[in-house]
Motif scaffolding. Structure first.
Motif, PDB file in Angstrom:
ATOM      1  N   ALA A   1       0.573  -1.139   0.211  1.00  0.00           N
ATOM      2  CA  ALA A   1      -0.029  -0.005  -0.252  1.00  0.00           C
ATOM      3  C   ALA A   1       0.974   1.225   0.042  1.00  0.00           C
ATOM      4  CB  ALA A   1      -0.938  -0.036   1.113  1.00  0.00           C
ATOM      5  N   GLY A   2       1.989   1.147   0.191  1.00  0.00           N
ATOM      6  CA  GLY A   2       3.054   2.427   0.095  1.00  0.00           C
ATOM      7  C   GLY A   2       3.551   2.787   1.340  1.00  0.00           C
ATOM      8  N   LYS A   3       3.350   1.961   2.320  1.00  0.00           N
ATOM      9  CA  LYS A   3       3.717   2.580   3.797  1.00  0.00           C
ATOM     10  C   LYS A   3       5.239   2.478   3.913  1.00  0.00           C
ATOM     11  CE  LYS A   3       1.500  -0.960   5.687  1.00  0.00           C
ATOM     12  NZ  LYS A   3       0.744  -1.280   4.607  1.00  0.00           N
ATOM     13  N   THR A   4       6.114   1.441   3.356  1.00  0.00           N
ATOM     14  CA  THR A   4       7.569   1.499   3.391  1.00  0.00           C
ATOM     15  C   THR A   4       7.923   2.588   2.427  1.00  0.00           C
ATOM     16  OG1 THR A   4       7.853  -0.767   4.091  1.00  0.00           O
ATOM     17  CG2 THR A   4       9.704   0.228   3.081  1.00  0.00           C
ATOM     18  N   THR A   5       7.406   2.542   1.497  1.00  0.00           N
ATOM     19  CA  THR A   5       7.871   3.821   0.251  1.00  0.00           C
ATOM     20  C   THR A   5       7.766   5.053   1.019  1.00  0.00           C
ATOM     21  OG1 THR A   5       7.227   2.263  -1.679  1.00  0.00           O
ATOM     22  CG2 THR A   5       7.495   4.554  -1.972  1.00  0.00           C
ATOM     23  N   LEU A  10      10.453   9.930   3.247  1.00  0.00           N
ATOM     24  CA  LEU A  10      10.549  10.470   4.277  1.00  0.00           C
ATOM     25  C   LEU A  10      12.142  10.642   4.702  1.00  0.00           C
ATOM     26  CD1 LEU A  10       9.322  12.226   6.482  1.00  0.00           C
ATOM     27  CD2 LEU A  10       8.799  10.046   7.920  1.00  0.00           C
ATOM     28  N   CYS A  11      12.909   9.529   4.783  1.00  0.00           N
ATOM     29  CA  CYS A  11      14.242   9.217   5.019  1.00  0.00           C
ATOM     30  C   CYS A  11      15.256   9.844   3.722  1.00  0.00           C
ATOM     31  CB  CYS A  11      14.677   8.096   5.297  1.00  0.00           C
ATOM     32  SG  CYS A  11      13.733   7.321   6.747  1.00  0.00           S
ATOM     33  N   ARG A  12      14.592  10.465   2.786  1.00  0.00           N
ATOM     34  CA  ARG A  12      15.196  10.731   1.696  1.00  0.00           C
ATOM     35  C   ARG A  12      16.105   9.746   0.814  1.00  0.00           C
ATOM     36  NH1 ARG A  12      17.851  16.431   2.625  1.00  0.00           N
ATOM     37  NH2 ARG A  12      18.611  16.245   0.426  1.00  0.00           N
ATOM     38  N   LEU A  13      15.770   8.220   1.170  1.00  0.00           N
ATOM     39  CA  LEU A  13      16.241   7.468  -0.028  1.00  0.00           C
ATOM     40  C   LEU A  13      15.638   7.424  -1.335  1.00  0.00           C
ATOM     41  CD1 LEU A  13      16.186   4.662   2.960  1.00  0.00           C
ATOM     42  CD2 LEU A  13      17.993   6.040   2.148  1.00  0.00           C
ATOM     43  N   TYR A  36      19.794  16.636   7.902  1.00  0.00           N
ATOM     44  CA  TYR A  36      18.658  16.129   8.010  1.00  0.00           C
ATOM     45  C   TYR A  36      18.498  14.704   8.642  1.00  0.00           C
ATOM     46  CZ  TYR A  36      14.052  14.414   6.458  1.00  0.00           C
ATOM     47  OH  TYR A  36      12.659  13.637   6.534  1.00  0.00           O
ATOM     48  N   THR A  37      19.378  13.641   8.074  1.00  0.00           N
ATOM     49  CA  THR A  37      19.524  12.266   8.652  1.00  0.00           C
ATOM     50  C   THR A  37      19.927  12.052   9.969  1.00  0.00           C
ATOM     51  OG1 THR A  37      21.874  12.013   7.455  1.00  0.00           O
ATOM     52  CG2 THR A  37      19.778  11.448   6.360  1.00  0.00           C
ATOM     53  N   GLU A  38      20.690  13.278  10.424  1.00  0.00           N
ATOM     54  CA  GLU A  38      20.876  12.990  11.786  1.00  0.00           C
ATOM     55  C   GLU A  38      19.696  13.294  12.723  1.00  0.00           C
ATOM     56  OE1 GLU A  38      23.899  12.168  13.695  1.00  0.00           O
ATOM     57  OE2 GLU A  38      24.337  11.445  11.938  1.00  0.00           O
ATOM     58  N   VAL A 125      12.120   9.234  15.626  1.00  0.00           N
ATOM     59  CA  VAL A 125      12.276   7.634  15.664  1.00  0.00           C
ATOM     60  C   VAL A 125      11.322   7.170  14.550  1.00  0.00           C
ATOM     61  CG1 VAL A 125      12.504   5.398  16.753  1.00  0.00           C
ATOM     62  CG2 VAL A 125      13.151   7.363  17.818  1.00  0.00           C
ATOM     63  N   ILE A 126      11.700   6.451  13.399  1.00  0.00           N
ATOM     64  CA  ILE A 126      10.860   5.799  12.519  1.00  0.00           C
ATOM     65  C   ILE A 126      11.086   4.236  12.631  1.00  0.00           C
ATOM     66  CG2 ILE A 126      10.310   5.333  10.114  1.00  0.00           C
ATOM     67  CD1 ILE A 126      11.547   8.422   9.885  1.00  0.00           C
ATOM     68  N   LEU A 127      10.174   3.552  12.991  1.00  0.00           N
ATOM     69  CA  LEU A 127       9.987   2.048  13.007  1.00  0.00           C
ATOM     70  C   LEU A 127       9.063   1.686  11.768  1.00  0.00           C
ATOM     71  CD1 LEU A 127       9.385   1.902  16.861  1.00  0.00           C
ATOM     72  CD2 LEU A 127      11.659   1.967  15.592  1.00  0.00           C
ATOM     73  N   ASP A 128       9.755   0.776  10.939  1.00  0.00           N
ATOM     74  CA  ASP A 128       8.987   0.035   9.926  1.00  0.00           C
ATOM     75  C   ASP A 128       8.941  -1.459  10.418  1.00  0.00           C
ATOM     76  OD1 ASP A 128       7.784  -0.801   7.527  1.00  0.00           O
ATOM     77  OD2 ASP A 128       9.758  -0.237   6.431  1.00  0.00           O
ATOM     78  N   GLU A 129       7.668  -1.875  10.559  1.00  0.00           N
ATOM     79  CA  GLU A 129       7.495  -3.191  11.154  1.00  0.00           C
ATOM     80  C   GLU A 129       8.566  -3.708  12.217  1.00  0.00           C
ATOM     81  OE1 GLU A 129       4.947  -4.775  10.593  1.00  0.00           O
ATOM     82  OE2 GLU A 129       3.755  -3.921   8.972  1.00  0.00           O
TER      83      GLU A 129
END
Length: 180
Positions: A1-5, A10-13, A36-38, A125-129
């Motif tokens: 559904a695009g959650k990880t994308t 958001l992380c600029r990957l 930003y990534t810090e 803090v970002i937690l993906d699953e």
């Protein structure tokens, strides 16, 4: 559904193909990437541990502080496991380069990934699953560790299990790439 994308954007990957992502009203693409990534500590669902020592996996090249490493280990719920290891934080992860290395279980690996995020001490803090590899009994332990990790911080969680997000202030449901 695009959650990880979404998280990777958001992380600029990835760069958005349309629109902008704002951080305090500023287009994130205009912020210095390193600065930003810090601001972000991220635990992806498909995180990797390196065939280095426990402490090297936690610090990832950041300034070494034994007290801060031990605090990160304790807050992540991995303290008993690390204390049970003969070499403690000097123990190699995997046996690729050290026959005395350790192979962590999925749940232990996730706790180590959380310790790494805690050590970085970023305001977001970002937690993906982050609990995807834990069994129901250990999920509560990891959830408690995540609560300690994120106290006083902005937390963004991607989760399929409702039990993972029961304490959330806001919940966005994403279906077929759209926030419902």
């Amino acid at each position: 559904a695009g959650k990880t994308t979404f998280i990777k954007l958001l992380c600029r990957l990835y760069e958005p193909t349309e629109g902008v992502i704002l951080y305090n009203g500023i287009d994130i693409s205009t912020i210095n990437y390193a600065q930003y990534t810090e601001r972000l500590s991220v635990v992806f669902q498909d995180y990797k541990l390196f065939a280095f020592s426990v402490w090297e996996n936690i610090t990832l090249g950041r300034k070494y502080s034994e007290a801060k490493i031990m605090e990160a280990i304790e807050k992540s719920g991995l303290e008993a496991k690390i204390k049970s290891l003969e070499k403690g934080t000097e123990t190699a992860i995997s046996r690729d380069f050290d026959a005395d290395g350790i192979e962590f279980s999925g749940g232990e690996s996730q706790k180590l990934a959380c310790a790494k995020a805690y050590y970085k001490d970023a305001p977001i803090v970002i937690l993906d699953e982050a609990t995807s590899y834990t069994d129901p009994e250990n999920e509560a332990v990891l959830q408690d560790a995540i609560g300690r990790l994120t106290r006083g911080k902005t937390l963004i969680v991607i989760a399929h299990r409702l039990s993972t997000i029961t304490d959330a202030d806001q919940i966005a449901v994403v279906d077929q790439g759209k926030i419902l």
